[in-house]
Design an enzyme around this catalytic site. Structure first.
Site, PDB file in Angstrom:
ATOM      1  N   PHE B 119       0.851  -1.183   0.000  1.00 49.25           N
ATOM      2  CA  PHE B 119       0.000   0.000   0.000  1.00 49.25           C
ATOM      3  C   PHE B 119       0.892   1.240   0.000  1.00 49.25           C
ATOM      4  CE2 PHE B 119      -4.022   2.011   0.861  1.00 49.25           C
ATOM      5  CZ  PHE B 119      -4.916   1.040   0.443  1.00 49.25           C
ATOM      6  N   GLN B 240      -6.373  15.301   3.917  1.00 52.82           N
ATOM      7  CA  GLN B 240      -5.778  14.458   2.894  1.00 52.82           C
ATOM      8  C   GLN B 240      -6.673  14.383   1.667  1.00 52.82           C
ATOM      9  OE1 GLN B 240      -5.342   9.930   3.297  1.00 52.82           O
ATOM     10  NE2 GLN B 240      -3.273  10.739   3.289  1.00 52.82           N
ATOM     11  N   HIS B 242      -7.366  12.218  -1.531  1.00 58.17           N
ATOM     12  CA  HIS B 242      -7.083  10.918  -2.129  1.00 58.17           C
ATOM     13  C   HIS B 242      -6.852  11.158  -3.608  1.00 58.17           C
ATOM     14  CE1 HIS B 242      -7.323   6.801  -3.430  1.00 58.17           C
ATOM     15  NE2 HIS B 242      -7.354   6.401  -2.174  1.00 58.17           N
ATOM     16  N   LEU B 252     -14.546   6.840  -4.514  1.00 58.06           N
ATOM     17  CA  LEU B 252     -13.131   6.494  -4.450  1.00 58.06           C
ATOM     18  C   LEU B 252     -12.784   5.248  -5.260  1.00 58.06           C
ATOM     19  CD1 LEU B 252     -10.937   6.626  -1.390  1.00 58.06           C
ATOM     20  CD2 LEU B 252     -11.229   4.405  -2.420  1.00 58.06           C
ATOM     21  N   GLU B 255      -6.719   2.562  -3.595  1.00 63.56           N
ATOM     22  CA  GLU B 255      -5.287   2.564  -3.839  1.00 63.56           C
ATOM     23  C   GLU B 255      -4.799   1.163  -4.217  1.00 63.56           C
ATOM     24  OE1 GLU B 255      -3.900   4.682  -0.605  1.00 63.56           O
ATOM     25  OE2 GLU B 255      -2.381   5.673  -1.813  1.00 63.56           O
ATOM     26  N   ARG B 286      -0.015   9.639  -0.454  1.00 60.89           N
ATOM     27  CA  ARG B 286      -1.147  10.281  -1.130  1.00 60.89           C
ATOM     28  C   ARG B 286      -0.907  11.737  -1.442  1.00 60.89           C
ATOM     29  NH1 ARG B 286      -5.743   7.175   2.352  1.00 60.89           N
ATOM     30  NH2 ARG B 286      -5.605   5.303   1.069  1.00 60.89           N
ATOM     31  N   HIS B 353     -10.504  13.395   1.435  1.00 59.28           N
ATOM     32  CA  HIS B 353     -10.689  12.014   1.855  1.00 59.28           C
ATOM     33  C   HIS B 353     -10.592  11.823   3.364  1.00 59.28           C
ATOM     34  CE1 HIS B 353     -10.657   7.720   1.476  1.00 59.28           C
ATOM     35  NE2 HIS B 353      -9.428   7.580   1.873  1.00 59.28           N
ATOM     36  N   ARG B 397      -1.673  11.283   6.372  1.00 60.51           N
ATOM     37  CA  ARG B 397      -1.892   9.913   6.840  1.00 60.51           C
ATOM     38  C   ARG B 397      -1.492   8.905   5.763  1.00 60.51           C
ATOM     39  NH1 ARG B 397      -6.736   6.072   6.247  1.00 60.51           N
ATOM     40  NH2 ARG B 397      -7.052   7.382   4.430  1.00 60.51           N
TER      41      ARG B 397
HETATM   42  C1  LIG Z   1     -13.935   5.471   0.865  1.00 61.35           C
HETATM   43  C2  LIG Z   1     -13.011   5.335   2.029  1.00 61.35           C
HETATM   44  C3  LIG Z   1     -12.148   4.262   2.129  1.00 61.35           C
HETATM   45  C4  LIG Z   1     -11.285   4.138   3.200  1.00 61.35           C
HETATM   46  N1  LIG Z   1     -10.446   3.064   3.252  1.00 61.35           N
HETATM   47  C5  LIG Z   1      -9.602   2.924   4.297  1.00 61.35           C
HETATM   48  C6  LIG Z   1      -8.740   1.809   4.400  1.00 61.35           C
HETATM   49  O1  LIG Z   1      -8.757   0.927   3.552  1.00 61.35           O
HETATM   50  N2  LIG Z   1      -7.902   1.716   5.446  1.00 61.35           N
HETATM   51  C7  LIG Z   1      -7.865   2.661   6.424  1.00 61.35           C
HETATM   52  O2  LIG Z   1      -7.099   2.523   7.361  1.00 61.35           O
HETATM   53  N3  LIG Z   1      -8.695   3.737   6.371  1.00 61.35           N
HETATM   54  C8  LIG Z   1      -9.556   3.885   5.332  1.00 61.35           C
HETATM   55  N4  LIG Z   1     -10.387   4.975   5.275  1.00 61.35           N
HETATM   56  C9  LIG Z   1     -10.473   5.872   6.416  1.00 61.35           C
HETATM   57  C10 LIG Z   1     -11.272   5.202   7.529  1.00 61.35           C
HETATM   58  O3  LIG Z   1     -12.285   4.415   6.969  1.00 61.35           O
HETATM   59  C11 LIG Z   1     -11.909   6.201   8.468  1.00 61.35           C
HETATM   60  O4  LIG Z   1     -10.963   7.108   8.905  1.00 61.35           O
HETATM   61  C12 LIG Z   1     -12.497   5.495   9.669  1.00 61.35           C
HETATM   62  O5  LIG Z   1     -13.360   4.464   9.269  1.00 61.35           O
HETATM   63  C13 LIG Z   1     -13.218   6.424  10.596  1.00 61.35           C
HETATM   64  O6  LIG Z   1     -13.787   5.658  11.627  1.00 61.35           O
HETATM   65  P1  LIG Z   1     -14.428   6.338  12.896  1.00 61.35           P
HETATM   66  O7  LIG Z   1     -14.783   5.252  13.826  1.00 61.35           O
HETATM   67  O8  LIG Z   1     -13.536   7.405  13.408  1.00 61.35           O
HETATM   68  O9  LIG Z   1     -15.720   7.061  12.326  1.00 61.35           O
HETATM   69  P2  LIG Z   1     -16.960   6.556  11.430  1.00 61.35           P
HETATM   70  O10 LIG Z   1     -16.834   5.179  10.960  1.00 61.35           O
HETATM   71  O11 LIG Z   1     -17.192   7.632  10.444  1.00 61.35           O
HETATM   72  O12 LIG Z   1     -18.136   6.534  12.460  1.00 61.35           O
HETATM   73  C14 LIG Z   1     -18.682   7.703  13.006  1.00 61.35           C
HETATM   74  C15 LIG Z   1     -19.843   7.305  13.883  1.00 61.35           C
HETATM   75  O13 LIG Z   1     -20.272   8.423  14.611  1.00 61.35           O
HETATM   76  C16 LIG Z   1     -21.669   8.527  14.539  1.00 61.35           C
HETATM   77  N5  LIG Z   1     -22.008   9.930  14.747  1.00 61.35           N
HETATM   78  C17 LIG Z   1     -21.498  11.006  14.124  1.00 61.35           C
HETATM   79  N6  LIG Z   1     -22.049  12.119  14.609  1.00 61.35           N
HETATM   80  C18 LIG Z   1     -22.913  11.739  15.578  1.00 61.35           C
HETATM   81  C19 LIG Z   1     -23.790  12.434  16.457  1.00 61.35           C
HETATM   82  N7  LIG Z   1     -23.924  13.769  16.442  1.00 61.35           N
HETATM   83  N8  LIG Z   1     -24.553  11.719  17.318  1.00 61.35           N
HETATM   84  C20 LIG Z   1     -24.465  10.352  17.343  1.00 61.35           C
HETATM   85  N9  LIG Z   1     -23.655   9.660  16.547  1.00 61.35           N
HETATM   86  C21 LIG Z   1     -22.890  10.347  15.679  1.00 61.35           C
HETATM   87  C22 LIG Z   1     -22.032   7.954  13.206  1.00 61.35           C
HETATM   88  O14 LIG Z   1     -23.384   7.551  13.174  1.00 61.35           O
HETATM   89  C23 LIG Z   1     -21.054   6.801  13.140  1.00 61.35           C
HETATM   90  O15 LIG Z   1     -21.589   5.706  13.842  1.00 61.35           O
HETATM   91  C24 LIG Z   1     -11.267   5.110   4.202  1.00 61.35           C
HETATM   92  C25 LIG Z   1     -12.124   6.203   4.110  1.00 61.35           C
HETATM   93  C26 LIG Z   1     -12.981   6.337   3.031  1.00 61.35           C
HETATM   94  C27 LIG Z   1     -13.838   7.542   2.919  1.00 61.35           C
END
Ligand SMILES: Cc1cc2nc3c(=O)[nH]c(=O)nc-3n(C[C@H](O)[C@H](O)[C@H](O)COP(=O)(O)OP(=O)(O)OC[C@H]3O[C@@H](n4cnc5c(N)ncnc54)[C@H](O)[C@@H]3O)c2cc1C
Lengths: 77, 586
Positions: B119, B240, B242, B252, B255, B286, B353, B397
């Site tokens: 990656f 970042q 992408h 997206l 990668e 990236r 991204h 990142r």
């Molecule tokens: C298309 C894409 C592909 C990616 N691929 C990768 C990868 O392969 N490898 C990697 O390491 N990273 C990857 N990333 C980045 C990674 O997926 C994210 O950074 C990560 O999943 C974020 O997780 P999180 O738990 O912080 O938040 P999230 O998964 O975004 O969860 C946020 C949570 O908070 C809740 N929430 C938000 N606001 C409120 C509120 N006011 N009240 C109650 N609940 C709320 C939502 O409902 C949700 O449950 C990718 C990102 C994208 C966009």
């Protein structure tokens, strides 16, 4: 009315692909769906994000013939 | 109006990877835990993660955490805190094996070990060449992670509040956080969730840009809540991009496509990454790839009618490899770019991204403010995941390091919560004004009979970020961006929705989300304008070089007066020698 509002929120997904497709679909169709179509739409919305996207992108096929017409509309959106 | 109140040991806001990992640890420690989520947990944005999670398992070629640490420090353009980076890289294998033990269906090698693929930015022997460090479950890593963690949480009796939106933190006179005020979307009912520990895990705010890979729910709610409660936001100038978002849609293209041998071309059919990163080429970090693409476009070598995009070529891999190793790419290209990628290249542009900045935390997930430049822990408040800034990603990142961040710091924050509240028998009394801020916001919206359209103000905010705070940043344009964004922020105070219903009122929810987005956008514009150097994802035309003498420091923006403060980068790791800043070439 309240039902449509609930559906609209259930179109908020974890995948941007679905957000875009469902948003297109809602603009075109949501307000004019018949009651049985609405029920089918709700059923499809219950699916996991990746499963639903797979169906729309034809990477998987749907077991229930009943939901086919609604899926076709989603695919066209 | 009297408001219902419920008490928990811990309230976790967010049910993505970070929230679920933290909640699991808390529930398994026999605490009473509530998890709030705007959407059903497995629909959190983590579901979108495809590429995988980084860990130096060394299942296919030698690897170790120190190489991973070097890559992460270098990838961060030396803005990452080296204590946090060491902590994360050392815990990576354990985090992945734990997940495997929970039942995560990782891809396997023929002899049954976890399959690993290369990656961008992940290298062997301190930059010598690509290494296979990413562990994946097909292209469903995030999905598999959410399902695995959700099931475990159900078993551990975590209590879920699904389709509940947290509105604001409750913070008392002495600065302690005592829970949140939240709204049930189905009824519009507002409730106090009182807690000894509150953990923000609300994900990123990528929706502040017009071109974004993020789902619509990524509105930075945790950042807005923190900012309104007087907590600064760290390093918000670092977003970042992408390299490969489908032009015009944002969707997206993983990668992994370049990991498997796809590459980028300009309109002349030149494989231009060979000029910008001779060793790793298309697998450079990236920011390096995004900048190279933006340069090609800026200098007139973009493809398309207006020279507005770059071409991602993968047809040479053959349909078999594409279907087997990169399932879904073919259909995505067809649906969102109208291209058959087994024959033609996909039009792509650098697309917002990932948010490197966020709510400042230490390696134990404790949120802090600055007191004369020193970290002062906010009692009762923790953060993990993309909404937080610990800071392991610094100015940029590396792919697959985010899922790792969620696992490691989700768990570590929870362990700290367990330690912190072990002695607390009773909940602290709530302040009299506990609900004033959120109820005030709701009352204003519900009472407004005219005002600004949420959609229009939101669009103006996204345009402003896109135009004035993108891959390349220019001094005059930044200054104008600040002016425009402050005007947007004023308009956000006057938003109005026609529909006053309380039941799943998406318009009302979007107005509340915009309150959060705009805090993120203002903090980003202002922090970017102040940083007079180029580092990682932040690229200034007037200060084209990294300035380690004056700018090896983190930005802290406070809502109150848009104040900026700074704190030096932590260069000292936990146990090993510092990686001294070097020019970042790939
Ligand atoms: C298309 C894409 C592909 C990616 N691929 C990768 C990868 O392969 N490898 C990697 O390491 N990273 C990857 N990333 C980045 C990674 O997926 C994210 O950074 C990560 O999943 C974020 O997780 P999180 O738990 O912080 O938040 P999230 O998964 O975004 O969860 C946020 C949570 O908070 C809740 N929430 C938000 N606001 C409120 C509120 N006011 N009240 C109650 N609940 C709320 C939502 O409902 C949700 O449950 C990718 C990102 C994208 C966009």
């Amino acid at each position: 009315m309240a039902d449509l509002d609930r559906i609209r929120w259930h179109c908020r997904r974890g995948l941007l692909e679905l957000d875009i497709i469902l948003d297109r679909f809602n603009r075109q169709h949501l307000a004019i769906l018949a009651p049985d179509q609405l029920e089918q739409f709700k059923e499809l919305l219950e699916l996991d994000d990746n499963h639903l996207l797979d169906l729309i992108l034809e990477r998987e096929s749907l077991a229930e013939a009943r939901l086919q017409p609604m899926l076709q509309m989603l695919k066209a959106a | 109006m009297s408001i219902a109140k419920r008490q928990f040991d811990a309230v976790v806001v967010g049910a993505g990877g970070s929230g679920l990992r933290a909640a699991l640890q808390l529930s398994e420690s026999n605490l009473k835990v509530a998890v709030l989520s705007k959407v059903f947990p497995t629909r959190s944005h983590t579901v979108a993660a495809q590429g995988g999670v980084a860990a130096s398992l060394g299942n296919d070629g030698e690897d170790n955490w120190h190489w991973h640490m070097f890559d992460t420090v270098k990838g961060s353009d030396y803005l990452g805190d080296q204590d946090a980076i060491e902590f994360m890289c050392r815990k990576a294998n354990e985090a992945v094996y734990e997940l495997e033990h929970f039942g995560m269906p990782f891809d396997r090698t023929p002899d049954g070990r976890i399959y690993q693929r290369p990656f961008g930015g992940q290298t062997r022997n301190y930059g010598e060449g690509p290494v296979k460090r990413s562990c994946a479950a097909a292209d469903r890593t995030g999905h598999a992670m959410l399902h695995t963690l959700y099931q475990r949480n159900v078993r551990a009796h975590t209590q879920f509040f699904v389709e509940w939106m947290a509105l604001d933190l409750i913070r008392d006179q002495s600065g302690d956080v005592l829970g949140v005020v939240a709204m049930e979307m189905e009824t519009g009912e507002v409730m106090i969730l009182q807690a000894k520990a509150t953990l923000l895990a609300t994900g990123g705010a990528g929706r502040i840009y017009s071109a974004s890979t993020n789902a619509f729910i990524n509105t930075g709610d945790g950042l807005g809540m923190a900012a309104r409660a007087g907590i600064p936001l760290e390093d918000m100038e670092f977003w970042q991009f992408h390299p490969t978002g489908v032009a015009g849609a944002g969707v997206l293209i993983t990668e992994g496509v370049r990991g498997e041998g796809g590459f980028l071309l300009n309109k002349n059919g030149e494989r231009f990454m060979e000029r910008y990163a001779p060793t790793v080429k298309d697998l450079a970090s990236r920011d390096v790839v995004s900048r190279a693409m933006a340069t090609e476009i800026k200098e007139g070598r973009g493809a398309g009618k207006d020279g507005e995009y770059i071409l991602l070529k993968l047809d040479h891999l053959g349909a078999d490899v594409i279907d087997k190793r990169l399932p879904g790419i073919r259909e995505i290209a067809m649906k969102f770019a109208n291209v058959d990628c087994t024959k033609d290249p996909i039009p792509v542009v650098p697309t917002c991204h990932y948010q490197m900045g966020g709510v400042p935390t230490n390696i134990h997930g404790q949120v802090y403010t600055l007191d004369n430049g020193a970290e002062k822990v906010v009692r009762g408040l923790y953060a993990a995941g993309e909404c937080s800034c610990v800071s392991v990603h610094g100015a940029n990142r590396l792919g697959t390091n985010s899922l790792l961040d969620l696992l490691v710091f989700g768990k570590s924050a929870a362990e700290q919560v367990v330690r912190d509240i072990a002695g607390d028998k009773a909940h602290k009394d709530l302040p009299k004004d506990a609900t004033d801020r959120p109820l005030g916001r709701l009352a204003r919206l519900d009472g407004a009979t005219s005002g600004e359209s949420v959609a229009e103000v939101g669009a103006e905010m996204r345009r402003t970020m896109q135009l004035h705070c993108g891959v390349f940043r220019f001094p005059d344009s930044l200054a104008e961006g600040v002016r425009k964004m402050l005007a947007v922020a004023e308009r956000v105070k006057r938003t109005f929705t026609k529909d006053k219903s309380k039941v799943f009122n998406t318009a009302r929810i979007e107005a509340l989300e915009l309150d959060n987005l705009v805090e993120t956008a203002v903090s980003s514009m202002i922090s970017a304008t102040a940083r007079q150097e180029s580092r990682g994802a932040h690229d200034r035309s007037d200060f084209p070089n990294r300035d380690d003498v004056n700018w090896m420091k983190h930005t802290f923006w406070s809502k109150d007066g848009n104040r900026l403060e700074y704190k030096a980068v932590k260069l000292k790791p936990l146990t090993v020698e510092t990686f001294q800043p070097k020019a970042r070439v790939y």
